[in-house]
Design a protein around this motif. Structure first.
Motif, PDB file in Angstrom:
ATOM      1  N   VAL A 289       0.996  -1.276   0.521  1.00 50.44           N
ATOM      2  CA  VAL A 289       0.087   0.063  -0.218  1.00 50.44           C
ATOM      3  C   VAL A 289       0.588   1.609   0.194  1.00 50.44           C
ATOM      4  O   VAL A 289       0.663   2.123  -1.044  1.00 50.44           O
ATOM      5  N   GLU A 290       1.723   1.366   1.150  1.00 53.64           N
ATOM      6  CA  GLU A 290       3.200   2.147   0.743  1.00 53.64           C
ATOM      7  C   GLU A 290       3.282   2.842  -0.569  1.00 53.64           C
ATOM      8  O   GLU A 290       3.449   4.005  -0.876  1.00 53.64           O
ATOM      9  N   GLY A 292       1.700   2.026  -3.379  1.00 50.09           N
ATOM     10  CA  GLY A 292       1.291   2.776  -3.978  1.00 50.09           C
ATOM     11  C   GLY A 292       0.780   1.505  -5.578  1.00 50.09           C
ATOM     12  O   GLY A 292      -0.155   1.539  -6.193  1.00 50.09           O
ATOM     13  N   GLN A 293       1.108   0.538  -5.134  1.00 50.99           N
ATOM     14  CA  GLN A 293       0.930  -0.492  -5.645  1.00 50.99           C
ATOM     15  C   GLN A 293      -0.954  -1.247  -5.365  1.00 50.99           C
ATOM     16  O   GLN A 293      -1.423  -1.912  -6.311  1.00 50.99           O
ATOM     17  N   ASP A 294      -1.747   0.053  -4.155  1.00 48.41           N
ATOM     18  CA  ASP A 294      -2.754  -0.657  -4.077  1.00 48.41           C
ATOM     19  C   ASP A 294      -3.276   0.239  -3.129  1.00 48.41           C
ATOM     20  O   ASP A 294      -2.166   0.890  -2.597  1.00 48.41           O
ATOM     21  N   THR A 295      -4.449   0.114  -3.324  1.00 48.67           N
ATOM     22  CA  THR A 295      -5.177   1.320  -1.878  1.00 48.67           C
ATOM     23  C   THR A 295      -5.219   0.215  -0.252  1.00 48.67           C
ATOM     24  O   THR A 295      -5.559  -0.693  -0.513  1.00 48.67           O
ATOM     25  N   GLY A 296      -5.648   1.272   0.688  1.00 51.47           N
ATOM     26  CA  GLY A 296      -5.600   0.758   1.545  1.00 51.47           C
ATOM     27  C   GLY A 296      -7.077   0.251   1.949  1.00 51.47           C
ATOM     28  O   GLY A 296      -7.347   0.316   3.890  1.00 51.47           O
ATOM     29  N   LEU A 297      -7.944   0.780   1.228  1.00 53.58           N
ATOM     30  CA  LEU A 297      -9.515   0.126   1.273  1.00 53.58           C
ATOM     31  C   LEU A 297      -9.534  -0.429   2.006  1.00 53.58           C
ATOM     32  O   LEU A 297      -8.643  -1.963   1.581  1.00 53.58           O
ATOM     33  N   GLY A 301     -10.084  -2.441  -1.698  1.00 56.72           N
ATOM     34  CA  GLY A 301     -10.324  -1.345  -2.484  1.00 56.72           C
ATOM     35  C   GLY A 301     -10.262  -1.550  -4.179  1.00 56.72           C
ATOM     36  O   GLY A 301     -10.051  -1.207  -4.974  1.00 56.72           O
ATOM     37  N   ASP A 306      -9.911  -1.701 -11.711  1.00 54.49           N
ATOM     38  CA  ASP A 306      -8.956  -1.926 -11.412  1.00 54.49           C
ATOM     39  C   ASP A 306      -7.463  -3.195 -11.798  1.00 54.49           C
ATOM     40  O   ASP A 306      -8.198  -3.957 -11.985  1.00 54.49           O
TER      41      ASP A 306
END
Ligand code: NAP
Length: 309
Positions: A289-290, A292-297, A301, A306
């Protein structure tokens, strides 16, 4: 900065990846002319209806004529046959690349056909979805994703720089890697997860004590996330398994050992071992997530369009 624009680009194969590249070429104004060719008359007609290019060719040999950049986007098992068909018609100085998910096998299949004076640089965008065909593509698929180029040591550096600039214009970040190393990395980050997903969904499908309607009804508890991977294109994934055999078998052996360890911890009620592993893996999720390879939703997410690798 190296120019990302080409006078004439030929796209051979116009499924999810080829058509997404076509959308981006148009959106970013990266070609004077885009020539499209694909195996079947039906897909070619659909590409034309979608307005993905400027000219449409039943013959790949005809499409690559005079092209400065040729992008082959077909299942990896078909790379050799496509290279053999187009090779005699490639223009001197042209860049020939591909997007296949395995690299050593694609290079072994394509390189012997490439005539002198043509720059063959294999590549793999780490972006995709579980959908296929020309309707599945969209502009922006590659944005913020990595693209790995695996040029041979003798590759022309200017040609590599031009291809890099092209992927950067599509919004990708570009890395260079040795093909064998690429195949190992992708075996663990992409190929193994897909094989595990195909396997677990197959297991659920074979169960006799749990009904199919229960599997579907309660799928949000975890199963659902595997079904997305297991819905990926059967032809593409058959070819990936057949063409990255050694690296996949190596990773599967490691995976089986680790699974046996986990099985043992569960059998012996070793909560500490389980807790330690589950804590370590949670940290990896945070790093993804950090980066930027996925969202933390919640729910990973996931939403329409997607991207996955
Ligand atoms: P796709 O949507 O299924 O499209 C495949 C394209 O290849 C179509 O134009 C199809 O032509 C053509 N094709 C299929 N079999 C062929 C054969 N035997 N000979 C010549 N052409 C053939 O596939 P895709 O998802 O775009 O994948 C293309 C490549 O990208 C694969 O090598 C895959 O490993 C790689 N890749 C995929 C993803 C992903 O997530 N999907 C991500 C990164 C890289 P017709 O429809 O005309 O038959």
């Amino acid at each position: 900065m190296m120019a990302a624009r080409f006078d004439r680009i030929a796209l051979i194969g116009i499924g999810l990846i080829g058509s997404s590249i076509a959308h981006d070429i148009r959106a970013e104004g990266l070609a004077g002319h885009v020539a499209i060719s694909t195996r079947s008359a039906g897909t070619l007609k659909r590409a034309e209806e979608l307005g993905l290019g400027d000219s449409y060719h039943a013959s790949a040999a005809e499409a690559v004529r005079d092209a400065d950049l040729v992008v082959v986007s077909v299942p990896v098992g078909a790379s050799g046959a496509v290279a053999a068909e187009i090779a005699p018609h490639l223009k001197t100085g042209a860049i020939l690349t591909d997007v296949g998910s395995t690299k050593a096998s694609v290079i072994a299949q394509m390189a012997p056909h490439v005539p002198p004076g043509v720059h063959f640089i294999a590549g793999h965008p780490i972006a995709g979805t579980e959908h296929s065909g020309p309707d599945a593509g969209f502009a922006g698929l590659f944005r913020g994703r990595w693209c790995i180029l695996t040029p041979l040591p003798e590759a022309d550096r200017d040609a590599v720089a031009r291809l890099r600039a092209f992927w950067e214009a599509l919004g990708s970040r570009v890395d260079e890697m040795d093909p064998a190393h690429h195949d190992k990395v992708l075996a663990i980050v992409s190929h193994l997860p897909h094989i595990i997903a195909y396997n677990i969904v197959g297991t659920a499908d074979d169960l006799e004590t749990v009904t199919e309607s229960e599997v579907i009804k309660y799928s949000a508890s975890g199963f659902r996330d595997f079904t997305r991977l297991a819905a990926s294109d059967p032809t593409m994934w058959r070819d990936v398994c057949l063409h990255n055999k050694d690296a996949i078998l190596e990773m599967l052996a490691r995976f089986s050992e680790d699974l046996a360890y986990l099985q043992r911890a569960i059998r012996w009620g070793d909560g500490e071992k389980l807790f330690d592993l589950f804590t370590r893996t949670r940290a990896i999720r945070r790093s993804i997530v950090e980066a930027g390879q996925d969202t933390g939703l919640p729910d990973f997410g996931r939403h329409a369009g997607d991207a996955k690798g």
